[in-house]
Enzyme design. Structure first.
Site, PDB file in Angstrom:
ATOM      1  NE  ARG A 138      -2.801  -0.451   3.378  1.00  0.00           N
ATOM      2  CZ  ARG A 138      -2.844   0.578   4.230  1.00  0.00           C
ATOM      3  NH1 ARG A 138      -3.349   1.738   3.863  1.00  0.00           N
ATOM      4  NH2 ARG A 138      -2.362   0.442   5.452  1.00  0.00           N
ATOM      5  CE  LYS A 139       6.227   0.540   3.213  1.00  0.00           C
ATOM      6  NZ  LYS A 139       7.587   0.036   3.515  1.00  0.00           N
ATOM      7  CB  THR A 140       0.192   3.580  -3.739  1.00  0.00           C
ATOM      8  OG1 THR A 140      -0.859   3.764  -2.779  1.00  0.00           O
ATOM      9  CG2 THR A 140       0.338   2.099  -4.034  1.00  0.00           C
TER      10      THR A 140
END
Length: 295
Positions: A138-140
């Site tokens: 989820r490191k977006t």
């Protein structure tokens, strides 16, 4: 990976809403440059100037569809690009082509960059003889998640969870808040029901065993060094063969092969979306020949 059907995953309403928000961000008021270009019929060539994987056609399409422009693609999604190659042609009023130019190029460059890095990671694991799944995280980029998650798929990687509703992830802070791994998993199970899996982030083999015993479907061995990871994964699988094991933390393309092992099912890398370099594309405009009246 066969990418032909991947655009079907993207709802037209979501694409239209994103295109509108991106264009609104870039030009929220008067478009002063429109008077310089005019509205004559024009076309532009899209050129790829970097080596990598082409990804993001649906988003590029959505931007120009919003501006009543038409696109003719010369290469399919997922194509391997070798510079310099013509990828597509775009037709429409000159001021609309130029209004969408930078927005569309930014999206294509970013999505293709993520796909290219994901493909490189997948190829490294295949070369190592590993049959598990490479996944993103989820490191977006806020507001750009759909683009980046789609890029992962085009590159052959898994999305992991798209958002908080795709998987119940019990992280270290949840365990602290709940008081124990067992209580955290029990709380997660209440919400997960029969339709969602529960994964627990673990910093030690002891925590991993507790998580599996409490009923976790997946156990993440977080920030384990390769020499620690494989014995822990082997011990966990020996006692809980049905539990999936994920390795995460500190994984790069340089050491990825060291994390591949028979008891590791998933390797997730935040750098696939955080560190992916954008590919270089350009859109070069040339005017249509004027239509001359018959004499």
């Amino acid at each position: 990976m066969d990418t032909e059907g991947l655009p079907l995953l993207l709802p037209p309403t979501a694409l239209a809403a994103l295109a509108n928000s991106w264009l609104q961000e870039d030009c929220p008021g008067l478009n002063f440059a429109a008077l310089a270009s005019g509205a004559f019929p024009a076309r532009a060539a899209l050129w790829a100037k970097s080596r990598g994987i082409l990804a993001g056609r649906p988003f590029f399409d959505a931007v120009f569809a919003h501006l009543s422009c038409q696109i003719s693609w010369l290469l399919p999604e997922g194509s391997r690009l070798e510079p310099v190659v013509k990828v597509a042609e775009v037709r429409g009023p000159a001021h609309h082509l130029l209004l969408g130019e930078r927005v569309a190029l930014n999206i294509l460059a970013r999505c293709s960059g993520v796909a290219s890095l994901a493909a490189a990671a997948v190829e490294l694991t295949k070369a190592a003889g590993w049959s598990g799944q490479v996944a993103g995280t989820r490191k977006t980029t806020p507001g750009f998640r759909l683009v980046e998650k789609y890029g992962l798929l085009v590159g052959g990687a898994a999305c992991h969870r798209y958002d908080l509703g795709g998987l119940v992830m019990v992280k270290d802070n949840h365990v602290v808040a709940a008081g124990s791994v067992e209580k955290a998993v029990q709380g997660a199970r209440l919400a997960a029901g029969f339709s969602l899996k529960v994964e627990v982030e673990c910093g030690s083999l002891q925590e991993a065993m507790q998580a599996a015993l409490a009923g976790a479907d997946l156990v993440m061995l977080d920030n384990f060094k390769p020499e620690e990871l494989h014995p822990a994964a082997t011990a966990l699988k020996a006692q809980f063969p049905g539990v999936a094991v994920e390795a995460s933390g500190g994984v790069t393309l340089h050491n990825l092969a060291q994390f591949c092992g028979p008891c590791v099912d998933i390797i997730s890398l935040g750098m696939l979306t955080q560190a992916a370099p954008a590919l270089d594309f350009s859109l070069k405009l040339f005017a249509e020949e004027p239509i001359r009246p018959r004499l």
